[in-house]
Motif scaffolding. Structure first.
Motif, mmCIF file in Angstrom:
data_model
loop_
_atom_site.group_PDB
_atom_site.id
_atom_site.type_symbol
_atom_site.label_atom_id
_atom_site.label_comp_id
_atom_site.label_asym_id
_atom_site.label_seq_id
_atom_site.Cartn_x
_atom_site.Cartn_y
_atom_site.Cartn_z
ATOM 1 N N CYS D 93 58.836 5.083 24.639
ATOM 2 C CA CYS D 93 59.214 4.607 23.304
ATOM 3 C C CYS D 93 58.867 5.589 22.187
ATOM 4 O O CYS D 93 59.282 5.397 21.053
ATOM 5 N N LEU D 95 57.971 9.406 22.987
ATOM 6 C CA LEU D 95 58.553 10.682 23.444
ATOM 7 C C LEU D 95 60.075 10.663 23.279
ATOM 8 O O LEU D 95 60.698 11.678 22.988
ATOM 9 N N THR D 96 60.665 9.502 23.426
ATOM 10 C CA THR D 96 62.124 9.385 23.307
ATOM 11 C C THR D 96 62.603 9.217 21.870
ATOM 12 O O THR D 96 63.808 9.243 21.620
ATOM 13 N N ALA D 97 61.684 9.016 20.938
ATOM 14 C CA ALA D 97 62.079 8.695 19.558
ATOM 15 C C ALA D 97 62.231 9.963 18.727
ATOM 16 O O ALA D 97 61.508 10.945 18.924
ATOM 17 N N ALA D 98 63.125 9.926 17.771
ATOM 18 C CA ALA D 98 63.491 11.129 17.016
ATOM 19 C C ALA D 98 62.329 11.700 16.210
ATOM 20 O O ALA D 98 61.693 10.976 15.434
#
Lengths: 293, 293, 293, 293
Positions: D93, D95-98
């Motif tokens: 949640c 590492l994948t977020a901008a």
């Protein structure tokens, strides 16, 4: 990540008059709704009735009535104009808003206007002058309960027109850098960024080269789509987006701090090429806010 | 859950003039920021330069430029006043906002004002009149790129002052019922709720019993804290909160639909006791919007 | 504005199982809070208990109880896993949320799970099975009033892993294009974008070249900072940012529509260079969603 | 306005383990999106994988990388469970977020888990251990750029289950009082309110009187709709709504401060009748947080 070049120039800022108020409400969201309405249609003196904005969120522990609040600043060129704007904006946009109260954040200003006394006529004789929270307040019965507002509100000298130009490889890099700068400025006490989202997409020059009746027109030297059509573009070949941020502060120090803080924030965004600022040769404004120290 | 009593009365509404525009931007959030600024300080003709509000979110699939947008409505009493408000609000709050374009949502109105033509002077000679999206647009070079706006914008007859009173056992029940009503109205095309969050905390009566210079004062008959101090209170003993919602619509039908939809929404909230509406004996406004059928 | 090149490739998508529910509440904001909590920690099967997201806002006129609501979708690979996720997410994040009710949006699915019956044990014997809104519901007394939930909830076959890659001159251009794509997709019935803000910053490849224990690792061929360090980069010299959007849909048609709509939205943003998609040679997933018709 | 009665009782709170992290991003909004996703589906140990929530907004001036951030807290009963939750929640949640980076806010905890080291395997060999901001960080190349995360993250003893009951004349008064309490708590360092919007609509008792398999069931003595159906209701005749707020803190002191601050906030809302708290006779939890000093 390459850091942007910082122009050795200054933002030219101007004297203005300002009020600084606190709007509290039952919840943070309700306070925000009132503060937003009261400061809307308030980007620039050129065509708006005021320059206005939310300054800061003030948590319950730091407000007189222990409720969440937002501080707002309303600027106009003359004291009487600020008074008119207060009457209209607080009367129409805060007195009407759910659960709000209004407090004076400039109690030590020499100039105090009796906004609360005046708005209390809305109570049609049912108003009461009371002492509460160690302050002189008016209590105005309304359909939802009682509206409370301090009697007096200070008006002070302030500084308008602090600004920065952000030049980047793409529009979107300049835009996100501008948003980062606004996020940083919004933590500084006594400073507002009055434009939409704090950001100016269409920075202007004073007057016009072509139309006498225009007070402000596009700053063509910084327009990416005119780069190859005009002789004097200030943009390099690979600059495709320029955003400006504009800020007003209660003091010169606060505008200097906002400038410095915004520059630090802009530096965190990749692909920003240059930071500059707008001035008019230094003849119009009282303040010169330098970008480099 | 007991349903509220509905007063057999009507809301008295008035003729006004209105513009209906679409603001699009690169993202939903950017469109919202521009629409909010452009419609701020716009709750009531009594002390604001306009009554203005966001009508609806328009998704990318339904906008001319395939970008997310918000439709807004700006009302004033006379066509010339609407024109002034458009120039100022769109010029100062949308032309300045990041990535926006502006479209006319009333292309079939008899009255069209050439707002785009006028705002294009900002380009200081660099404006271009173009055909795009099947429309006549002006392209205005700005620091962030190009700003696009239609040439003409319709102004139409509209209906202001639709309203409902919500009486409840507590302030908070009336407030949440008002919020539910606003949520319901905001889905109706062509209707706005211009007050902060769509809700009025301080409903007023016309004029004053005591102060000749006041155009509107508190509606004391509906003030809970005056219940036991005045002879003519319209509130029952156990009513402690009254909120009003006010809405303007492009047509009488839209205001009738908003009234009906809002009443249905209010009924979903517990502890609301009565729904009523404000009128002035029917002599002032052209429209009588009945609460029961 | 140059339009981006569209790769002649396809997104490889997979069969999954999904539930589709409607959460209503007293206000739009309260419904949103519940829906957000219930769908959090739900980006990817790789490390989350589910892929979950808000699908759409459903206005009061279109909900069974005439209150504002949000539809959500919860996906897992097997029906039993969806059932577990429903019990936990609805039981912990919606039953506990203020003023909510929950409705089944897949009443015609062959597979129905009696989630309402099970959650009703929370009432410790005080639950009631009732007919309301033309549906079989359970009424569960809670501290704030009564919680209502339908007895049965459908579980259906669905399609996971629709995706697009957005390559741009700067990170920020790719990011805003991704946000525009998400704004467009969120209007499509039956589709969710489960990642944070709908956007994936760290698109992955299946497995690892180096670490056997890793199920998914960075897609190095698309990493801008590895461009000059690896032999097989798929990025051109001037590509500095790549964002992915990922979407799950209730049907293949809805994923195709999302793909098409997202591409149209991405095209509205300047400085995007290319649109592509992720696949694994077509051997893993059942569905191939082509980018070019 | 009558102030609510405060029960002479205590909230019974429990030992737990917690991590405290800072998520920064390019803008405040992007940081918020990541923090929200990472702390979702995290209301209660009973059915969620963790109790998790956003603690505070941390402005750019106070973050290591000069970008806006949110601090979050993730709780579980045992250290190993916290470690698993960190791996999954930050890996999926954040590492994948901008544009995000992640920092350790408990560098002085005895127990440190090498979350950054572990997540860095995602880089598939391209990870780099670097010194930056005076910290040991991992740099992970991803499609949008580089993701930065500290090597180690502290895990500490913490206190779960601080709580207050708010009883009011209407559901809505209790609800807005709960919202005011949450607004007040969210300013306290080291405290989270893990339920949706910080508020619990369905406070529970431990176990069940009727169903052995239930670990928690409705607290029927505080259910308004059961008031007249059970012999032992704790609600007075005119109490129609009860909301609970629940909070976890890094220290007993922070939970005591939250309790005190929340009570002050609740007192600002009309029509609240009583403030109480939940306990289990004092046998289960280590901490007794008294409501009256």
């Amino acid at each position: 990540m390459n850091l942007p070049e910082i122009d050795d120039t200054y933002a030219e800022a101007f004297k203005t008059k300002a009020a600084h108020l606190l709007i509290t409400a039952a919840t943070k969201k309700l306070a925000y709704i009132a503060a937003t309405e009261a400061t809307g249609f308030g980007t620039s003196f050129i065509g708006c009735p005021a320059e206005a904005g939310i300054n800061q969120y003030i948590p319950p522990e730091k407000t007189p009535d222990n409720r969440p609040g937002y501080s707002i600043i309303i600027c106009q060129n003359k004291t009487a104009q600020v008074e008119t704007q207060l009457l209209e904006r607080i009367g129409q946009c805060v007195l009407t808003a759910a659960t709000t109260s209004v407090f004076n954040l400039l109690p030590e200003s020499d100039k105090q206007t009796n906004l609360g006394f005046k708005l209390a006529f809305f109570a049609d004789g049912y108003q009461e002058k009371i002492e509460k929270y160690g302050k002189t307040m008016y209590k105005i019965p309304v359909m939802s309960g009682d509206f409370l507002i301090e009697e007096n509100f200070g008006i002070t000298d302030a500084v308008a027109g602090g600004n920065l130009f952000i030049m980047a490889k793409t529009q979107q890099s300049a835009l996100i850098a501008a948003e980062a700068a606004v996020n940083a400025i919004e933590e500084i006490p006594g400073v507002i960024t009055p434009f939409p989202g704090g950001i100016v997409a269409s920075g202007s020059k004073v007057g016009s080269k072509k139309y006498e009746f225009m007070h402000a027109t596009t700053n063509e030297e910084y327009c990416p789509t005119l780069k190859n059509k005009i002789p004097n573009s200030k943009l390099s070949d690979d600059t495709n987006g320029v955003y400006e941020i504009v800020f007003d502060g209660l003091t010169e120090e606060s505008v200097i701090k906002a400038t410095k803080t915004a520059i630090e924030a802009i530096k965190t965004i990749p692909d920003v090429q240059k930071i500059s600022a707008g001035n008019y040769g230094g003849n119009l404004g009282k303040y010169k806010i330098k970008l480099i120290d």
